[in-house]
Structures are given as C-alpha cells and as structure tokens.
Motif scaffolding. Structure first.
Motif, PDB file in Angstrom:
ATOM      1  N   ILE A  58       0.863  -1.176   0.000  1.00 29.02           N
ATOM      2  CA  ILE A  58       0.000   0.000   0.000  1.00 29.02           C
ATOM      3  C   ILE A  58       0.904   1.231   0.000  1.00 29.02           C
ATOM      4  O   ILE A  58       1.848   1.318   0.791  1.00 29.02           O
ATOM      5  N   ALA A  59       0.646   2.167  -0.910  1.00 25.58           N
ATOM      6  CA  ALA A  59       1.446   3.384  -1.005  1.00 25.58           C
ATOM      7  C   ALA A  59       0.621   4.584  -0.570  1.00 25.58           C
ATOM      8  O   ALA A  59      -0.509   4.777  -1.033  1.00 25.58           O
ATOM      9  N   LEU A  60       1.169   5.389   0.331  1.00 21.42           N
ATOM     10  CA  LEU A  60       0.503   6.575   0.865  1.00 21.42           C
ATOM     11  C   LEU A  60       1.338   7.820   0.581  1.00 21.42           C
ATOM     12  O   LEU A  60       2.558   7.734   0.435  1.00 21.42           O
ATOM     13  N   GLY A  61       0.678   8.984   0.537  1.00 25.24           N
ATOM     14  CA  GLY A  61       1.453  10.212   0.476  1.00 25.24           C
ATOM     15  C   GLY A  61       1.065  11.171  -0.619  1.00 25.24           C
ATOM     16  O   GLY A  61      -0.087  11.226  -1.049  1.00 25.24           O
ATOM     17  N   ASP A  62       2.065  11.926  -1.078  1.00 29.00           N
ATOM     18  CA  ASP A  62       1.845  13.078  -1.949  1.00 29.00           C
ATOM     19  C   ASP A  62       2.168  12.774  -3.409  1.00 29.00           C
ATOM     20  O   ASP A  62       2.090  11.625  -3.849  1.00 29.00           O
ATOM     21  N   ASP A 123       1.372  -5.820   3.658  1.00 31.75           N
ATOM     22  CA  ASP A 123       2.633  -6.362   4.161  1.00 31.75           C
ATOM     23  C   ASP A 123       3.696  -5.269   4.187  1.00 31.75           C
ATOM     24  O   ASP A 123       4.569  -5.241   5.047  1.00 31.75           O
ATOM     25  N   ILE A 124       3.610  -4.367   3.192  1.00 31.05           N
ATOM     26  CA  ILE A 124       4.553  -3.262   3.047  1.00 31.05           C
ATOM     27  C   ILE A 124       3.768  -1.970   2.864  1.00 31.05           C
ATOM     28  O   ILE A 124       2.795  -1.936   2.115  1.00 31.05           O
ATOM     29  N   ILE A 125       4.198  -0.901   3.554  1.00 30.76           N
ATOM     30  CA  ILE A 125       3.599   0.421   3.367  1.00 30.76           C
ATOM     31  C   ILE A 125       4.691   1.380   2.909  1.00 30.76           C
ATOM     32  O   ILE A 125       5.692   1.585   3.615  1.00 30.76           O
ATOM     33  N   LEU A 126       4.524   1.934   1.715  1.00 32.29           N
ATOM     34  CA  LEU A 126       5.448   2.929   1.178  1.00 32.29           C
ATOM     35  C   LEU A 126       4.845   4.307   1.357  1.00 32.29           C
ATOM     36  O   LEU A 126       3.637   4.485   1.201  1.00 32.29           O
TER      37      LEU A 126
END
Length: 262
Positions: A58-62, A123-126
């Motif tokens: 899962i990728a979060l941010g700008d 499993d992974i958060i970017l």
C-alpha cells in the motif's frame, strides 16, 4: 544615454526574473494543491490486495507517491513493484497517493474506513510525506528563519506520530518505508541553507520513526545532492524517470534484504 541603457537592462532582468518565478510556481502547483482536498482518492491497483497471497503493498502520500514527473507515470512506487516482480516476488499494489497532500491531510485521509481496511491488509507500506509541509511552494526560501521552520517541523512531526500510530492501530506487522526529503532548491538563493534545513528535517524524522517498530527512513537527499539537474523533471521540483528509478532501487533493496514480507 549610458544611464538609460543600464535602466533598460535592469528592467528587462527584473521582468525575466518575475516570469521565471511565475513559471516555477505554475509548474509545481500540482505538487502543492493537486487534488488534496478530495474526500476520497482514486486507487491505482495492479490487482486487488485481498485476492493475492503474495506481497501486498500500500502506497501513501503526496505527488511523489503518485509519480508526478515520471513520463511512464509509475514513480518510485511502480518501479519498486517492477523490481520486486523481476526478482520473482508476487506483488499486489494499491497506490493511495494524492498530489499536494500534507501530513495533516494524510492524517485525515487515514480516518476513512476503506483506507483503514487497505492498510490493515498490507505487508509493506510505502510513503512520501512532508515535502508540502516544508517547501510551501518555494515560500520557505523567502522565510528561512529558525522560528518559521521550527513551527513547520513541530507540526509535521506531530502529524507523523499520529500517522504511524494510526497504521499500527490496524496493522502491527507491516513494515513502513518512508522516503526522506531531498532539496530541489540547492542551486537557488538560500539553497545551501535549505539543504541544512532538509538534513535536519530528515534527522528528526528518523528519530520519530525509531520510536515505532518496523518503520524505516529511506534516504534520498544524497541521490539529488550532486545530480539534481539530471534527476529532476522539467519543473525542477519532482524527480524524473531516472530519479524515481534510483529511489525505487533503494526501497526494493531494503525490502529484499528484509526477506520481502514482514
């Protein structure tokens, strides 16, 4: 006659500077304003996270998470996925990034039930966050007082703590990879001072991450320090394809060294 010529040259230089500043502001407006005010975010998915037994990212941010500036539209998130797949890892990816997102807006985004559900399965958060908090569309370059930067930094760190706590409330196992800031303004007036500010910002971010399990800062400052011209998009702010690929190499290597899944 000579005096008149000097005045004409000075006026032209002033107008050229104004036009350049306007062009810079226009080119990075998506980074700062984008669609951050949206109440929900469109998701780029390679496959539904819940349908795969492989590595769920899962990728979060700008806008860096969205990949602004990359002609392929992948950004570091897409290239991380590509590299992991090339090594034989089964990957499912959901990109929840929003152009212009600040840390306070990410705090609000993560209150959405669907966002919580997606994070809970990861499993992974970017994540990339903080650039909009610090740079303010270049305004920080004109006000680099200790008080102004200190206020921005304190607010950001408080939001970061809330973000990490929110992640752990729904997912205690996923590793969080937060990419540090680089300085896109190193060649500008006050560029050296901004570099110092960015390094200190990254240092405080590292200290905050150290207080949480499985939370890692991925450095990017050094990548752009001496090669900004080659690694930045034409807006002189976002990474280009090469810059994003270099960022992705670091993230993918860390994930591989950790054995893929958490």
């Amino acid at each position: 006659m000579h005096s008149k010529k000097v005045r004409m040259i000075t006026s032209f230089a002033f107008l050229a500077s104004l036009l350049w500043i306007f062009a810079l502001g226009w080119s990075i407006k998506d980074y700062l304003f984008g669609t951050a005010s949206q109440s929900s975010v469109s998701q780029d998915t390679e496959q539904p996270a819940e349908s795969s037994s492989g590595l769920k990212i899962i990728a979060l941010g700008d806008s860096l998470t969205r990949g602004t500036g990359d002609i392929e539209g992948k950004g570091y998130v897409g290239y991380v996925s590509d590299q992991l797949k090339q090594s034989g890892t089964d990957v499912s990816l959901i990109n929840l990034g929003i152009k212009g997102l600040t840390s306070s807006e990410l705090v609000e985004q993560m209150k959405q039930k669907e966002i919580e559900r997606q994070i809970g399965q990861a499993d992974i958060i970017l994540m990339t966050i903080g650039g909009n908090d610090l740079f303010l569309g270049g305004q920080s370059l004109t006000d680099l007082s200790e008080a102004s930067i200190s206020g921005l930094e304190e607010a950001y760190l408080n939001h970061l703590k809330t973000i990490l706590t929110s992640i752990r409330a729904v997912n205690t196992e996923a590793t969080v990879y937060l990419l540090g800031l680089y300085n896109p303004f190193s060649e500008f007036q006050n560029g050296e001072l901004m570099s110092t500010v960015v390094r200190n910002w990254n240092s405080k971010t590292t200290e905050t991450l150290a207080q949480h399990s499985k939370a890692v800062l991925v450095p990017t400052y050094d990548l752009f320090q001496l090669n900004a011209e080659k690694l930045l998009f034409t807006d002189h702010f976002h990474p280009n394809e090469i810059g994003y690929r270099l960022m992705a190499e670091r993230v993918a290597a860390l994930i591989a060294d950790a054995g893929g899944q958490s």
